[in-house]
Design an enzyme around this catalytic site. Structure first.
Site, short mmCIF file in Angstrom:
data_model
loop_
_atom_site.label_atom_id
_atom_site.label_comp_id
_atom_site.label_asym_id
_atom_site.label_seq_id
_atom_site.Cartn_x
_atom_site.Cartn_y
_atom_site.Cartn_z
N GLU A 1 4.48 10.63 -1.65
CA GLU A 1 4.18 11.71 -0.71
C GLU A 1 5.18 12.86 -0.80
O GLU A 1 5.27 13.68 0.11
CB GLU A 1 4.09 11.14 0.71
CG GLU A 1 2.95 10.14 0.82
CD GLU A 1 2.78 9.57 2.21
OE1 GLU A 1 3.61 9.88 3.09
OE2 GLU A 1 1.81 8.83 2.42
N LYS B 1 -6.77 8.78 10.73
CA LYS B 1 -7.08 8.86 9.31
C LYS B 1 -8.59 8.74 9.14
O LYS B 1 -9.17 7.69 9.45
CB LYS B 1 -6.38 7.74 8.54
CG LYS B 1 -4.87 7.84 8.48
CD LYS B 1 -4.27 6.63 7.78
CE LYS B 1 -2.77 6.78 7.59
NZ LYS B 1 -2.16 5.53 7.04
#
Length: 426
Positions: A205, A335
């Site tokens: 990330e 999400k």
């Protein structure tokens, strides 16, 4: 009214070089739109099922050609002729067509691709930005970027247990300034790591992924970086964690920092951590089925810090309702691919916010160039977004989209800042 005229799909690559699905939708007014579906590295056991081919001769079994064919051969014939603005009807149709409890028949990746592509097409057809189309006239709140600047756990090849160490620029006056502050701390951290002879390679990330003696060492390095960048820890920039503790939980114990820990020891560890550091949020501090331990942690610390359920809730309204009843958390991680449709995602956020929970919209470690979650965070006035470090294009494009949204909103734009964390107030 704009009618769905064509639905197509293709296999593309995500940010880890693994296949994922992209869906493209065409409407009868000439509008076309597409959506790419992300994929996680640390996934909750209760997430909607992502369909993979399993053919080891292609992409190590991670191909999504079956999901592509499902969209083209099974889903498309069912949704052609639908009014693209009827999102709930469309998503309900997709859920019913699948017929399983976890979207395992058609695959959540196939279903979500269609759900998001149709929403974007409908927004474009209505000549509205996606955040306005989904959120209506009240969508105006720019989120605090929860920037994962040091990666561990499943997101990095290092010895650090905690998956994400984040900075939250809570003291900034605008999203633009928050992004600048986060980026400056990120670059300062790189300098600090170099000065100490530590690795500056990046995790999935975009955060740095050094080997460190302990998780506290990671927090200490970040505090040095905050000061080096010219900011005050706790006032300008706060800290946050995603522990992803399910990843190191087995046989009733947490294999943490070199030895087994009981749930009670983990609660004591976090309680002390909150006392010692300017912490505003801890995500997945305990395993996804340890409901009683979660409730214990909230009773000990929930008045001072945000306790976020990710694997615990998997953006599922049913699991969230249980957590609300048990007081097992006070915040929902959002999400879209955990639940598989836009409608169910919005329902989960609504339930959370009506129950006094905060909500943090999140990316996955395997991302695409799709920017839907940036718009979604503003659409639901979440006040928080987690989409990685200020590095790597698939992370930066979400931040850049939020800059555009802030510009588009003009004087109506409000940066959430400290108000995103109600336990900081007063």
């Amino acid at each position: 009214m704009a009618i769905i005229e064509a639905v197509g799909a293709r296999e593309i690559l995500d940010s880890r070089g693994n296949p994922t699905i992209e869906v493209e939708v065409a409407l009868d007014d000439g509008t076309t739109a597409r959506a790419g579906v992300p994929s996680g590295a640390s996934t909750g056991a209760f997430e909607a099922v992502e369909r993979r081919d399993g053919d080891k001769t292609r992409y190590g079994g991670k191909g999504v050609e079956d999901a592509v064919h499902t969209v083209i051969d099974t889903i498309a014939p069912e949704v052609l002729g639908f009014d693209a603005s009827e999102q709930r009807l469309l998503d309900t149709t997709l859920i019913d067509l699948d017929g399983s409890s976890n979207k395992g028949k058609l695959g959540a990746n196939a279903i979500l691709g269609v759900s998001l592509a149709v929403a974007r097409a409908a927004a474009d057809s209505a000549d509205l930005p996606l955040f306005r189309y989904v959120g209506g006239p009240n969508a105006h709140l720019l989120p605090v970027p929860m920037m994962n600047i040091l990666n561990g756990g499943s997101h990095a090849d290092s010895n650090v247990d905690v998956q994400e160490f984040m900075v939250a620029p809570i003291g900034a006056p605008s999203f633009r300034e928050a992004l600048r502050r986060g980026a400056e701390v990120y670059h300062a951290l790189k300098s600090v790591l170099k000065e100490r002879g530590l690795a500056t390679g990046l995790g999935d990330e975009g955060g740095f992924a050094p080997n460190l003696p302990s998780n506290r060492d990671a927090l200490d390095l970040i505090l040095v970086a905050v000061e080096k960048a010219g900011y005050s820890a706790g006032t300008d920039v706060a800290l946050a964690l995603d522990v992803a503790s399910t990843e190191f939980f087995s046989d009733g114990a947490y294999q943490f920092e070199g030895r087994p820990h009981t749930p009670e020891e983990m609660v004591a560890y976090y309680t002390q951590l909150i006392a010692d550091y300017p912490m505003v949020s801890i995500e997945d501090p305990l395993s996804e089925d340890e409901w009683d331990s979660w409730a214990h942690l909230v009773s000990e610390t929930g008045d001072r810090v945000q306790i976020v359920g990710d694997d615990l809730f998997v953006t599922n309204p049913e699991r969230l309702a249980k957590g609300i009843e048990l007081k097992a958390a006070n915040s929902l991680l959002v999400k879209v691919n955990q639940i598989g449709t836009l409608t169910e995602t919005l329902d989960a956020v609504t339930l959370a916010q009506r129950s006094g929970f905060t909500a943090m919209v999140s990316h996955r470690s395997g991302e695409t160039e799709d920017t839907t979650i940036a718009d979604l965070s503003v659409a639901v006035n979440a006040g928080q977004i987690k989409t990685g470090a200020p590095a790597r294009g698939e992370r930066i494009n979400k931040y850049n989209q939020l800059l555009r949204i802030e510009d588009e909103l003009g004087d109506a734009a409000v940066y959430a800042g400290r108000t995103a964390f109600p336990r900081l107030q007063g």
